[in-house]
Design a protein around this motif. Sequence first.
Motif, PDB file in Angstrom:
ATOM      1  N   TYR A   3      78.249  -4.423 -52.017  1.00 32.90           N
ATOM      2  CA  TYR A   3      78.804  -4.319 -53.362  1.00 32.90           C
ATOM      3  C   TYR A   3      77.700  -4.545 -54.386  1.00 32.90           C
ATOM      4  CZ  TYR A   3      82.259  -4.912 -57.105  1.00 32.90           C
ATOM      5  OH  TYR A   3      83.011  -4.781 -58.255  1.00 32.90           O
ATOM      6  N   ALA A   4      76.834  -3.551 -54.530  1.00 31.36           N
ATOM      7  CA  ALA A   4      75.710  -3.623 -55.472  1.00 31.36           C
ATOM      8  C   ALA A   4      75.162  -2.233 -55.711  1.00 31.36           C
ATOM      9  CB  ALA A   4      74.612  -4.537 -54.927  1.00 31.36           C
ATOM     10  N   PHE A   5      74.744  -1.979 -56.948  1.00 20.83           N
ATOM     11  CA  PHE A   5      74.071  -0.729 -57.256  1.00 20.83           C
ATOM     12  C   PHE A   5      72.626  -0.782 -56.767  1.00 20.83           C
ATOM     13  CE2 PHE A   5      77.011  -0.604 -61.158  1.00 20.83           C
ATOM     14  CZ  PHE A   5      77.941   0.190 -60.505  1.00 20.83           C
ATOM     15  N   TYR A 201      83.297 -10.304 -64.872  1.00 19.61           N
ATOM     16  CA  TYR A 201      81.895 -10.627 -65.115  1.00 19.61           C
ATOM     17  C   TYR A 201      81.198 -11.023 -63.817  1.00 19.61           C
ATOM     18  CZ  TYR A 201      77.827 -12.762 -67.406  1.00 19.61           C
ATOM     19  OH  TYR A 201      76.547 -13.077 -67.815  1.00 19.61           O
ATOM     20  N   ARG A 202      81.851 -11.821 -63.016  1.00 22.29           N
ATOM     21  CA  ARG A 202      81.272 -12.228 -61.733  1.00 22.29           C
ATOM     22  C   ARG A 202      80.969 -11.014 -60.861  1.00 22.29           C
ATOM     23  NH1 ARG A 202      84.894 -15.053 -57.043  1.00 22.29           N
ATOM     24  NH2 ARG A 202      83.337 -15.052 -55.387  1.00 22.29           N
ATOM     25  N   MET A 203      81.892 -10.065 -60.831  1.00 23.22           N
ATOM     26  CA  MET A 203      81.705  -8.880 -59.997  1.00 23.22           C
ATOM     27  C   MET A 203      80.657  -7.942 -60.581  1.00 23.22           C
ATOM     28  SD  MET A 203      85.648  -8.314 -58.810  1.00 23.22           S
ATOM     29  CE  MET A 203      86.509  -9.694 -58.025  1.00 23.22           C
ATOM     30  N   HIS A 204      80.585  -7.860 -61.894  1.00 27.76           N
ATOM     31  CA  HIS A 204      79.544  -7.042 -62.515  1.00 27.76           C
ATOM     32  C   HIS A 204      78.160  -7.622 -62.242  1.00 27.76           C
ATOM     33  CE1 HIS A 204      82.638  -5.285 -65.576  1.00 27.76           C
ATOM     34  NE2 HIS A 204      82.816  -4.871 -64.332  1.00 27.76           N
ATOM     35  N   LEU A 205      78.074  -8.943 -62.217  1.00 27.09           N
ATOM     36  CA  LEU A 205      76.803  -9.576 -61.854  1.00 27.09           C
ATOM     37  C   LEU A 205      76.408  -9.218 -60.424  1.00 27.09           C
ATOM     38  CD1 LEU A 205      77.485 -13.067 -63.442  1.00 27.09           C
ATOM     39  CD2 LEU A 205      75.615 -11.552 -64.115  1.00 27.09           C
TER      40      LEU A 205
END
Length: 302
Positions: A3-5, A201-205
């Motif tokens: 789960y990361a770009f 926000y946690r997931m966007h981080l």
Amino acid sequence: MSYAFRPGRAFTGDFKNVGAEQFEQAIEILRLRPDGVHEAIHDARKCFKRVRALYRLIASDAPLFQKQENARIRDMARNLSAVRDAAALVENARYLHEGARSDDEEKALDHVCSRLIERRDRIAAGQTDIEDRIAATIVNCEQAMAALVHVSFDDRRRKTADRLARGWRRTLKRAAGAREACQASTEAAAFHELRKRAQDYRMHLALMREAWPSAMQAKRLDAKALVEVLGHLNDLDVMTSLVNEDPGLAGNSQDQAYLISAVIARQESLRLEALDRAASVFLDAPDDESRTIGLLWLEASR
């Protein structure tokens, strides 16, 4: 994938891979159920939360897609929610029990825990259509993956950096609004909104962690702690509403009094802790932090 770009890859393909992986993981969990059906439901719903956060980040560039798919995934999670919500109340009663301030309060909370466990088990036993619900959820996951195939973005570095910065700014501004509401009121809805924004926000981080791993990880840990505090607060509100509707769940009048006292005391401390943690998590101005995110992406994607 995780789960990361990946800054070095074309954004459209990377976005699709990140989303599809979550749906594939949810399907596998719901089919195999390594830790039982109810834990599988809990884990699948976590996957759905990650996808909804992913889609919110790009909402400005794909508004119709985000709106339609957000509704689909929200309904998928609700379709599986009844037993998990009942189990969460048991966990929260145990959380209250751990902080009991006297032997009498501990004894009363023991009784409450027992009744909520019985309620959870009744709900689980009454869900005779759980297999149908799981099968329908798997079909919906497959349909969501098919919809994901058709989304596309401008993959140029600058355009991608601007897209991520816009999504970041939107998340932080919504969080700032939720914080202001919490400072002005003790209403449960305000703190629930802050929880949702902190989860995003946690997931966007997590999605952006490859751009600056150490900083993103530190902020993710802080955001996680905030989400946990707000989660306890939300569960206490749900418990209070449930007991108001069905006082018998809390037992006799004495047990009810101890429960209410414990809830009020814990709610007060949790609100203060949540506001303190939120001030630290959302320290930077939305415009400043989102600008930094854009610059980080440009540098990492060279």
